[in-house]
Design a protein around this motif. Structure first.
Motif, short mmCIF file in Angstrom:
data_model
loop_
_atom_site.label_atom_id
_atom_site.label_comp_id
_atom_site.label_asym_id
_atom_site.label_seq_id
_atom_site.Cartn_x
_atom_site.Cartn_y
_atom_site.Cartn_z
N ALA A 91 0.88 -1.19 0.00
CA ALA A 91 0.00 0.00 0.00
C ALA A 91 0.90 1.22 0.00
O ALA A 91 1.85 1.29 0.77
CB ALA A 91 -0.89 -0.01 1.23
N PHE A 92 0.58 2.12 -0.88
CA PHE A 92 1.41 3.32 -1.00
C PHE A 92 0.49 4.54 -0.95
O PHE A 92 -0.72 4.42 -1.10
CB PHE A 92 2.20 3.31 -2.30
N SER A 93 1.11 5.68 -0.77
CA SER A 93 0.33 6.91 -0.70
C SER A 93 -0.41 7.10 -2.01
O SER A 93 0.21 7.31 -3.06
CB SER A 93 1.26 8.08 -0.43
N SER A 94 -1.73 7.03 -1.96
CA SER A 94 -2.52 6.99 -3.18
C SER A 94 -2.46 8.30 -3.98
O SER A 94 -2.73 8.31 -5.18
CB SER A 94 -3.97 6.66 -2.83
N TYR A 95 -2.11 9.40 -3.31
CA TYR A 95 -2.11 10.69 -3.99
C TYR A 95 -0.84 10.92 -4.80
O TYR A 95 -0.73 11.88 -5.56
CB TYR A 95 -2.29 11.82 -2.97
N LEU A 96 0.15 10.02 -4.61
CA LEU A 96 1.41 10.20 -5.33
C LEU A 96 1.38 9.45 -6.64
O LEU A 96 0.69 8.44 -6.77
CB LEU A 96 2.58 9.68 -4.48
N GLU A 100 6.76 9.75 -8.30
CA GLU A 100 6.93 10.54 -7.07
C GLU A 100 7.19 9.63 -5.87
O GLU A 100 8.04 9.92 -5.02
CB GLU A 100 5.68 11.39 -6.80
N PHE A 101 6.46 8.54 -5.83
CA PHE A 101 6.66 7.60 -4.72
C PHE A 101 8.08 7.04 -4.75
O PHE A 101 8.76 6.95 -3.73
CB PHE A 101 5.63 6.47 -4.80
N ARG C 14 0.76 16.56 -0.45
CA ARG C 14 -0.57 15.95 -0.49
C ARG C 14 -1.63 16.99 -0.14
O ARG C 14 -2.63 17.14 -0.85
CB ARG C 14 -0.67 14.80 0.51
N ARG C 17 -1.93 20.05 -2.56
CA ARG C 17 -2.45 19.73 -3.90
C ARG C 17 -3.97 19.67 -3.92
O ARG C 17 -4.58 19.62 -4.99
CB ARG C 17 -1.93 18.36 -4.32
N LYS C 75 -4.20 6.20 9.16
CA LYS C 75 -4.55 5.58 7.89
C LYS C 75 -3.31 4.92 7.27
O LYS C 75 -3.39 3.79 6.77
CB LYS C 75 -5.10 6.65 6.94
N GLU C 76 -2.21 5.61 7.32
CA GLU C 76 -0.97 5.04 6.78
C GLU C 76 -0.56 3.80 7.57
O GLU C 76 -0.02 2.85 7.02
CB GLU C 76 0.15 6.08 6.79
N GLU C 79 -3.21 1.00 6.61
CA GLU C 79 -3.10 0.48 5.24
C GLU C 79 -1.74 -0.12 4.93
O GLU C 79 -1.56 -0.75 3.90
CB GLU C 79 -3.39 1.61 4.25
N GLY C 80 -0.78 0.11 5.81
CA GLY C 80 0.55 -0.45 5.59
C GLY C 80 1.50 0.46 4.84
O GLY C 80 2.62 0.07 4.51
N VAL C 81 1.05 1.69 4.54
CA VAL C 81 1.94 2.64 3.85
C VAL C 81 3.13 2.96 4.75
O VAL C 81 4.28 3.01 4.30
CB VAL C 81 1.17 3.95 3.51
N THR C 84 5.73 0.25 4.65
CA THR C 84 6.57 0.31 3.45
C THR C 84 7.67 1.36 3.63
O THR C 84 8.83 1.12 3.32
CB THR C 84 5.71 0.66 2.22
#
Lengths: 311, 321, 243
Positions: A91-96, A100-101, C14, C17, C75-76, C79-81, C84
């Motif tokens: 799971a990664f930052s969805s806004y990137l 960018e990620f 984030r 934007r 949330k991060e 969700e596992g962000v 990572t």
């Protein structure tokens, strides 16, 4: 070659500070993963594979015991610079965007800005995501996220790649590509430690495996050594149930076939060999005996099953 | 693990110490900036007291527009709303002025209490209207407005208003002196004589004010520094003396006070002994009452009115006279 | 530092934007401007009202930014962000500090935009923009840092919906210190005293007397308090199992 991962009596109880579960997720696990190998970490759901990987990645704290990766404790930042990690559900930052990620990952990995862009292009190319580099991660499918996960894991050209269920969520084509990536990483000298449910893939890719069940290690070693223990397969023709009944107590596995016959598997012993020789001489038309080399799937199920009987 | 714990605890202890040190200093400085903060409502308003006060003010205006007048039925509501506004913003000058005057008739004590709060607010120290209104309500609207204690408070408020208005408004000064006179009248004596009437008391008040402006306060009326800003004291004392004498021309106490005032305050002035009007050089009779007055400002040699050092009629030098 | 800035950059980019942010800033400026129309209802106090409304809305914007971090971090984590990112050479403290810096920068940009917008709106209605008003807004901007630290603190050990509520309540009471206690050992030390940043009434009345050194020290207090809150959060976070 020295061990890339050394786990010693590692135990993990989940729960809060004041309340712990009675059953450990990981129970005094001791495991050595030698360098220069692709190591498959197997086990049914809830066996403790992900727990072990998280402990190795310092994402969770052990209740007792210790682990070392590349000779250092898991919380060492130097170690983390030398390893790549793909979580089970990336799971990664969805806004990137993907790029960018990867830029953030590259900064965290201290990849010099001069080579950063080039390296990111390379890994995007490796995972075949160049065309999606500018797209937001939030719009990616599971398979695409898995590819980006691989990309970030190999971004720093790691010495050790730790992958948690990397083949899950990929279509057959994607799985093949990922297997190719893992093999190519092995070729360039990267050690790979990965967990998986897909045993056929593990058998093809791995040099060594470890099998975990209920938080305990059932066995570990080189795959060719583990599977070389040849056994005997006895086919009993329909109508000869009495033969099957005689041999059933010694069998390590048995199947009643749809035609009424039996398929029994034994580990070779002197006593068994003499009995089978005698039977073959007496009733040659009722049975057939062949040597068997277990595949990984059989081996895995046998191990899990035997562990269940022990319990 | 232990190293991590030690480092964290160390950082926390140091940062708490630093923030406590900085915070204490800031609290002290803030008290100097936000002087009226101690008056603030104790309700947890999240720091939005001022905004709450603004909103309540507009609701108050709206409410006041919905009632014909402040009467027994709604006076509590009006007071409550006003009090809430001022508890959330003790610096709200307009609320003191308008709100308190709305209460002045129906609940003068409460109005006075609110106005005194405003008058004592250091952030409103430049407002003379609030203490003036407080004094006015105490002196005129409060039922027991003859009570010396109320009068003393009213006088204090008027004096505050005088000090704050520069130059002081005429009606503010007048209110101060009239309240003071009322208090003197209630007491019944001043400067060793009995008070004959209100005009006599008014004269005593002015005389005391004149003395106070010279840092002498025999009446203990709370004069002292600040009252010097009242301009034209001599003329006012004179007018008061005239009124007093006219009101009781035969009263010994009044005459004694008038004499004292003239000798002390108006010693250099040429006044008609009968009506206390000023007269001009060379005049033999008072132009107001016709009484004979002592001639001054004439040439010793020829009797002509002097316009300067030398007589314009005979040239006599009056320097050494 | 690189690691911290990498995390911070991701966080502020984030927020900044989000187009909704600029729409909300526009709404805030319209609301500030509309205070001018309250001249009759406020009996001519619309000038003060406009300053006060601007300070109120700017503070609310700062609180919302601080509360937003209580959604982001849990949330991060859920969700596992975070896992990572933390599998990279990034300490847990660095992660939290990066989040704090990122959200603080975003908060400062947003509150700064509101302040500039207010000055333009106010200047178009009235003759001049007083320095005290700007100082009031600067104090609101300064309060962003400790508020975000409070948000970060709660978000590491309280589930996301609850941590937002707890953070908002904590910030509310930290602004209401005057109503609760005057004990500086507790408030401004262990518990936050955001009232130190509250000179709204003084700014609205343009009383003056706010020294620049006060603003500077208040910001320093905010930073010192944030170090404390983040350090405590980091200690708790270091024992936390991540998903």
């Amino acid at each position: 070659m020295s061990n890339v991962i050394e786990i010693n009596e590692l135990t993990k109880y989940y729960g809060s500070l004041f309340w712990k579960k009675k059953t450990p997720a990981l129970d005094r696990l001791t495991l050595l993963v030698p360098g220069g190998t692709v190591f498959g970490f197997l086990g049914p759901n809830g066996a403790g594979k992900t727990t072990t990987i998280k402990l190795l990645m310092d994402l969770i704290r052990p209740s007792s015991g210790q682990a070392r990766i590349l000779g250092e404790p898991p919380d060492s930042l130097d170690v983390k610079r030398q390893i790549g990690f793909l979580p089970d559900a990336p799971a990664f930052s969805s806004y990137l965007s993907a790029r960018e990620f990867l830029v953030i990952c590259a900064k965290l990995l201290r990849i010099p800005s001069a080579t950063r862009r080039k390296r990111i292009d390379e890994v995007l190319d490796i995972v075949k995501m160049t065309n999606h580099a500018g797209s937001r991660l939030g719009g990616f499918s599971r398979g695409m996220l898995q590819r980006i996960g691989i990309a970030q894991a190999i971004l720093n050209e790691p010495k050790l790649l730790i992958l948690d269920e990397p083949l899950v969520g990929l279509d057959p084509h994607g799985r093949q590509e990922l297997k190719d990536i893992i093999i190519s990483q092995k070729k360039i000298g990267t050690d790979v430690f990965f967990s998986s449910h897909i045993l056929s893939d593990v058998e093809k890719m791995c040099d060594s495996i470890g099998i975990l069940n209920n938080g305990k290690l059932l066995c570990a070693g080189r795959i060719d050594q583990l599977l070389s223990a040849t056994g005997v397969r006895l086919h009993v023709n329909p109508g000869c149930d009495n033969i099957a009944q005689d041999f059933l107590p010694m069998a390590t596995g048995s199947i009643k076939l749809s035609d009424g016959g039996w398929e029994l598997v034994f580990t070779t012993t002197l006593d068994l060999t003499s009995k089978l020789d005698k039977l073959r001489a007496e009733r040659p038309g009722d049975i057939s005996v062949s040597s068997s080399r277990e595949n990984l799937e059989d081996f895995f199920f046998r191990k899990i099953e035997s562990d269940r009987f022990v319990e | 693990m232990n190293k991590r714990l030690v480092v964290h605890v160390l950082v926390m202890v140091v940062s708490v110490g630093v923030s406590y040190w900085l915070g204490s200093g800031l609290l002290e400085t803030q008290t100097g900036i936000a002087k009226s903060r101690s008056e603030l409502s104790k309700a947890p308003m999240g720091g939005f007291n001022k905004f709450a006060s603004d909103v309540q003010w507009m609701l108050f205006i709206n409410y006041c527009g919905s009632i014909n007048s402040v009467n027994e039925e709604n006076v509590d509501e009006v007071y409550s709303r006003l009090d809430t506004i001022l508890r959330n913003d003790p610096d709200f000058e307009k609320a003191y002025n308008i709100g308190a005057m709305m209460l002045a008739v129906q609940a003068p004590v409460r109005a006075a209490e609110i106005l005194q709060r405003g008058a004592n607010n250091p952030n409103l120290s430049s407002s003379w209207q609030i203490p003036f209104l407080a004094g006015y309500v105490l002196a005129h609207n409060v039922k027991e407005s003859d009570d010396p204690q109320h009068l003393k408070k009213a006088e204090e408020m008027f004096r505050l208003a005088v000090r704050r208005s520069s130059p002081p408004e005429r009606h503010v000064v007048s209110s101060l002196l009239r309240t003071k006179a009322k208090r003197i009248e209630k007491r019944g004596d001043a400067f060793g004589v009995k008070i004959a009437n209100d005009k006599h008391a008014y004269l005593c008040a002015w005389y005391d004010e004149w003395r106070s402006s010279r840092a002498t306060d025999e009446l203990g009326g709370g004069g002292g520094p600040g009252t010097q800003i009242i301009g034209d004291v001599d003329a006012r004392v004179l007018a008061a003396a005239q009124d007093a004498k006219n009101s009781a021309p035969d009263n010994k106490d009044v005459l004694k006070t008038v004499d004292t005032v003239i000798s002390k305050v108006l010693a250099n002035q040429h006044l008609c002994p009968s009506c206390l009007s000023r007269y001009n050089p060379g005049e033999k009779f008072c132009s107001h009452c016709g009484s004979e007055v002592a001639i001054y400002g004439t040439c010793k040699k020829c009797g002509a009115v002097l316009k300067g050092r030398f007589c314009t009629d005979c040239g006599h030098d009056s320097k050494n006279e | 530092m690189n690691e911290v800035m990498a995390i911070a950059g991701g966080t502020w980019s984030r927020i900044l934007r989000m187009r909704a942010i600029y729409f909300l800033i526009l709404c805030v400026l319209i609301l500030i401007g509309s205070a001018y129309r309250y001249d009759v209802l406020s009996l001519g106090l619309h000038r003060i009202l406009m300053i006060d409304v601007s300070l109120l809305l700017n503070t609310i914007a700062a609180i919302l930014v601080a509360v937003s971090i209580t959604f982001e971090i849990p949330k991060e984590l859920r969700e596992g962000v975070a896992s990572t990112l933390l599998s990279k050479p990034l300490g847990r403290t660095h992660y939290l500090v990066g989040k704090l810096v990122g959200i603080s920068v975003a908060g400062l940009v947003i509150t700064g935009l509101i302040m500039i917008g207010f000055c333009l709106v106010f200047g178009s209605f009235f003759d001049r923009v007083g320095i005290t008003m700007v100082q009031g807004h600067l104090l609101v901007m300064g309060s962003v840092i400790p508020m975000c630290a409070i948000g970060v603190f709660f978000s590491v050990f309280i589930p996301e919906s609850l941590s937002a509520i707890v953070t908002a309540i904590c910030i509310w009471f930290a602004h209401s210190v005057i109503a609760l206690s005057n004990v500086p050992v507790v408030y401004a030390g262990i518990l936050p005293d955001l009232n130190l940043f509250n000179l709204k009434a003084e700014a609205a009345y343009e009383l003056g007397g706010i020294e620049w050194s006060y603003i500077l020290v208040a910001i320093l207090w905010g930073v010192a308090y944030s170090v404390f809150a983040t350090s405590l959060a980091s200690l708790i976070f270091s024992y936390k199992d991540l998903k």
